[in-house]
Scaffold this active site. Structure first.
Site, PDB file in Angstrom:
ATOM      1  N   GLN A   1      -5.162  -2.055   9.127  1.00  0.00           N
ATOM      2  CA  GLN A   1      -4.945  -3.376   8.539  1.00  0.00           C
ATOM      3  C   GLN A   1      -5.552  -4.458   9.434  1.00  0.00           C
ATOM      4  O   GLN A   1      -5.247  -4.523  10.625  1.00  0.00           O
ATOM      5  CB  GLN A   1      -3.433  -3.600   8.350  1.00  0.00           C
TER       6      GLN A   1
ATOM      7  N   LYS B   1       0.839  -1.203   0.000  1.00  0.00           N
ATOM      8  CA  LYS B   1       0.000   0.000   0.000  1.00  0.00           C
ATOM      9  C   LYS B   1       0.872   1.250   0.000  1.00  0.00           C
ATOM     10  O   LYS B   1       0.582   2.231  -0.692  1.00  0.00           O
ATOM     11  CB  LYS B   1      -0.947  -0.031   1.209  1.00  0.00           C
TER      12      LYS B   1
ATOM     13  N   ASP C   1     -11.328   2.020   3.455  1.00  0.00           N
ATOM     14  CA  ASP C   1     -11.710   0.638   3.160  1.00  0.00           C
ATOM     15  C   ASP C   1     -13.206   0.492   2.891  1.00  0.00           C
ATOM     16  O   ASP C   1     -13.653  -0.549   2.422  1.00  0.00           O
ATOM     17  CB  ASP C   1     -11.355  -0.262   4.358  1.00  0.00           C
TER      18      ASP C   1
END
Ligand code: NDP
Length: 286
Positions: free
Chosen positions: A97, A53, A120
């Protein structure tokens, strides 16, 4: 029949090039998109994802801020960090995460992220907006899948779509996106009866099961578009999807490979969400 390969790596590169242009335009207006990535503990797979990322952000000109926290970090400490990032004007998007260590409640953390910075698209406000078709953000993996379906050239409207898996991050939002494009959607799960027959009805089949090579060629309608979300590491270290590629590619009209299919698209869609967040926070439309 040998299926057309839906090359997610290639498509993701194309999308990243477009993103680079958009970021450059935003920077010219004094808007610098930034993504904060929070990782707790030392899970090697999570570390690999976080590194990718960071690299993706650098490639397209998005600032990235990494917060690598010790495994022993408390839920309270993590929530304090989220609250700080929510207020930080340099941070357009926040990603925590997953999975988190067992002593931290993942829902509490996801719910604490400002929905306007929810890169997300896991926050219930954004999930709800997706349900009613009023979304700004789309969850990364299902959004990437929709781009791959578009690439296959098949129109979703009126098609039989079967999604195998009903998780909150893949199966359920995937089904909503297919529905929003007027597909006739069936959602399958571990209690579904006659899975093979149900899958065989699909013009578009999305597999998000988490079981290596579970969907065989015999499950597939000739000519169908098959999207394999699965990422499974075998004992011999080989990476395979949830679809048995060798048999499925003989029957399908188009199919994604693993690796090189949905994975790179998921990464690209995270960048798209970060830019959307930066635009929204600066009064732009998305
Ligand atoms: P989950 O484990 O959360 O969900 C799996 C789903 O599959 C569940 O709904 C489960 O049903 C269903 N399932 C399990 N066994 C069967 C069975 N025998 N028959 C029918 N359905 C079954 O997984 P995720 O949705 O998070 O992920 C799915 C896969 O996608 C994994 O391989 C994961 O690694 C991968 N993934 C890949 C991403 C990418 O970027 N390419 C991103 C995210 C995930 P039930 O609900 O009844 O238990």
């Amino acid at each position: 029949m040998t299926a057309k390969i839906l090359d997610g790596k290639n498509l993701a590169e194309k999308i990243k090039n477009e993103i680079k242009e958009v970021v450059s335009g935003l920077r010219n207006e004094g808007i610098i998109p930034g993504l904060a990535v929070v990782i707790v503990g030392n899970d090697p797979a999570s570390r690999t994802y976080v590194n990718s990322k960071r690299k993706d952000c650098a490639e397209v000109g998005i600032e990235s801020f990494e917060y690598a926290l010790d495994e022993s970090t408390s839920e309270e400490e993590l929530l304090e960090l989220i609250a700080k990032l929510n207020k930080d004007p340099k941070v357009s998007g926040i990603l925590v995460q997953l999975p988190l260590p067992k002593h931290i409640n993942e829902d509490a953390v996801i719910f604490a992220i400002d929905p306007a910075k929810d890169a997300d698209c896991f926050h219930p406000v954004n999930v709800g907006k997706l349900m009613i078709g009023k979304h700004e953000f789309l969850p990364c993996t299902p959004a990437g899948v929709m781009e791959l379906i578009k690439e296959s050239g098949i129109e979703v409207a009126g098609k039989e779509c079967v999604v195998v898996g009903r998780s909150n991050i893949v199966g359920k939002p995937q089904s909503m996106l297919l529905l929003s494009q007027n597909g006739t959607v069936t959602i399958c799960h571990s209690k579904t009866k006659n899975l093979e027959e149900v899958c065989k009805r699909a013009d578009i089949l999305v597999a998000a099961v988490g079981r290596p090579e579970f969907i065989k060629g015999s499950y597939i309608k000739p000519g169908a578009v098959v999207i394999d979300v699965g990422i499974n590491r075998l004992e011999n270290k080989k990476l395979v999807g949830d679809v048995e590629f060798s048999s499925a590619s003989e029957v399908a009209g188009a199919i994604t490979p693993v690796p090189g299919g949905v994975g790179p698209m998921t990464r690209a869609m995270l960048l798209v969400n970060t830019i959307k967040a930066a635009k929204l926070q600066n009064g732009r439309s998305v």
